[in-house]
Design an enzyme around this catalytic site. Structure first.
Site, mmCIF file in Angstrom:
data_model
loop_
_atom_site.group_PDB
_atom_site.id
_atom_site.type_symbol
_atom_site.label_atom_id
_atom_site.label_comp_id
_atom_site.label_asym_id
_atom_site.label_seq_id
_atom_site.Cartn_x
_atom_site.Cartn_y
_atom_site.Cartn_z
ATOM 1 N N ASP A 87 -5.859 -7.012 5.243
ATOM 2 C CA ASP A 87 -7.036 -6.539 4.513
ATOM 3 C C ASP A 87 -7.854 -7.741 4.026
ATOM 4 O OD1 ASP A 87 -8.784 -4.896 3.199
ATOM 5 O OD2 ASP A 87 -7.358 -4.166 1.698
ATOM 6 N N TYR B 179 0.809 -1.215 0.000
ATOM 7 C CA TYR B 179 0.000 0.000 0.000
ATOM 8 C C TYR B 179 0.852 1.279 0.000
ATOM 9 C CZ TYR B 179 -4.116 -2.889 0.698
ATOM 10 O OH TYR B 179 -5.110 -3.815 0.541
ATOM 11 N N ASP C 286 -11.692 -9.421 5.572
ATOM 12 C CA ASP C 286 -12.883 -9.600 4.736
ATOM 13 C C ASP C 286 -13.306 -11.067 4.747
ATOM 14 O OD1 ASP C 286 -12.597 -6.894 4.004
ATOM 15 O OD2 ASP C 286 -13.322 -7.301 1.980
ATOM 16 N N LYS D 256 4.308 -14.974 5.073
ATOM 17 C CA LYS D 256 4.587 -15.953 4.012
ATOM 18 C C LYS D 256 6.112 -16.019 3.858
ATOM 19 C CE LYS D 256 3.206 -18.605 0.496
ATOM 20 N NZ LYS D 256 2.445 -19.858 0.637
ATOM 21 N N ASP E 168 -1.624 -18.404 3.604
ATOM 22 C CA ASP E 168 -2.559 -19.270 2.867
ATOM 23 C C ASP E 168 -3.202 -20.300 3.791
ATOM 24 O OD1 ASP E 168 0.033 -20.220 3.088
ATOM 25 O OD2 ASP E 168 0.075 -21.206 1.142
#
Ligand code: GGG
Length: 355
Positions: free
Chosen positions: A251, A138, A255, A188, A227
């Site tokens: 983010d 971002y 969701d 990750k 993941d």
């Protein structure tokens, strides 16, 4: 971390509805705050502009006046939702991403809680996603070049020790204040060993910082690849308590977690810095339903509660949360995202009746 209430006579709240359903849900949160009466200092509201519509009218998505008013005239703020275009528009940049940076709101705190398993919410979900709010992809340093493979697009992903440390401290604080005291670091590092490796190591090292002095000793630290964290979130969400993640993973995870409790329209957040706090529903501007009066106001009302709690107004925050939970449990007055037929104002009225 709760900010000082400093015996305020009044509470100056900046309102930035921005785009789409933000214009419908932020007024609902305002009405709920007003209904708290003497449980909070007398609220004073400042209407402030930002967003895509502001850009199309005035050529700027985040006017200087808005930033100045937030810095100088507001104790806190509520932001609605923004409809940034998916294609590059010259001169436009996401105002919410910019605001988080301008005000150094480095943590986005997103609780996801189930209160009504009988209404299809997964039972016993009670987790908080703590999302780093200022960097990762971002930072929006993207370039497009033409090379041997045709167009080549590159983005910089920035992870710093400073930002990872302070989001880590925020996440440890939150974990230490909760009954289970369990913190899961999301990364990750098996692929992105440099960037995610730095995030993981820095957060892990927070309890050993000299200034921390053992206050996080009771917190259990887990870690999970992003993941498999998504997989576990859907299979056994109850294993998570506090999840701390770099910006993009946080983010996406929050969701995804919203699906466990029925709707994004229920999930609140605060953008927190050391000096300022801004509530914001996690949902976007929902152009498909904007203007129809059927947007779910509960995430915004819960965001107002989170903001008030952060400022130390626990009684007012509790009253908002109890009323929202009761409306969800009763299941009689719900908007279409929760398979109901009620309007935004009917849901707001149901909350107001319980306050
Ligand atoms: N309230 C959250 C929200 O507005 N989400 C949409 C979002 O973040 N969009 C980024 C943007 O449009 O700039």
């Amino acid at each position: 971390r709760s900010m000082s209430t400093a015996a305020r006579q009044k509470l100056r709240i900046g309102l930035i509805p921005a785009d789409g359903i933000g214009k419908e849900v932020i007024p609902a949160a305002k009405a709920a705050i007003i209904a708290l009466g003497s449980d909070i200092p007398k609220p004073e509201f400042l209407d402030l502009m930002a967003g895509w519509e502001t850009f199309t009218r005035y050529g700027v998505a985040l006017p200087e006046e808005t930033i100045h008013a937030l810095r100088s005239d507001c104790d806190c703020a509520l932001f609605g939702s923004v409809s940034s275009p998916s294609k590059k528009v010259v001169g436009y940049s996401s105002p919410i991403v910019a605001l988080r940076k301008e005000l150094d709101l480095y943590a986005n705190i997103r609780p996801v809680v189930s209160v009504a398993p009988q209404a299809g919410q997964q039972p016993d979900v009670d987790l908080v996603v703590v999302r780093e709010n200022t960097e990762c992809l971002y930072v929006k340093q993207e370039i497009l070049e033409t090379g041997a493979n045709g167009k080549e697009a590159r983005a910089t992903r920035l992870i710093t020790e400073r930002a990872s440390r302070r989001i880590g401290q925020m996440a440890f604080d939150i974990a230490a204040s909760r009954p289970r005291k369990l913190l899961t670091i999301i990364h990750k590092s098996n692929v992105l060993s440099v960037t995610d490796g730095l995030f993981r190591e820095t957060v892990r090292a927070v309890p050993s910082l000299p200034e921390v002095g053992g206050i996080y000793d009771g917190v259990t630290i887990n870690e999970q690849l992003v993941d498999s964290a998504v997989y576990r979130l859907f299979r056994e969400p109850q294993v998570f308590d506090v999840m701390v993640a770099p910006n993009l993973y946080g983010d996406i995870l929050s969701d995804a977690a919203a699906a466990l409790v029925g709707s994004l329209g229920l999930i609140p957040s605060v953008n927190a810095g050391d000096d300022f706090i801004m509530g914001e529903p996690v949902h976007g501007s929902a152009p498909d339903i904007a203007g129809q009066g059927i947007a779910n106001p509960l995430a915004s009302i819960r965001s107002a509660a989170l903001m008030l709690r952060h400022l130390g107004y626990t009684k007012g925050a509790d009253r908002l949360d109890v009323a929202v939970d009761q409306v969800i449990r009763e299941g009689q007055t719900l908007t279409p995202d929760l398979k109901g037929t009620s309007t935004t104002s009917e849901v707001l009225d149901a909350v107001l009746r319980l306050l």
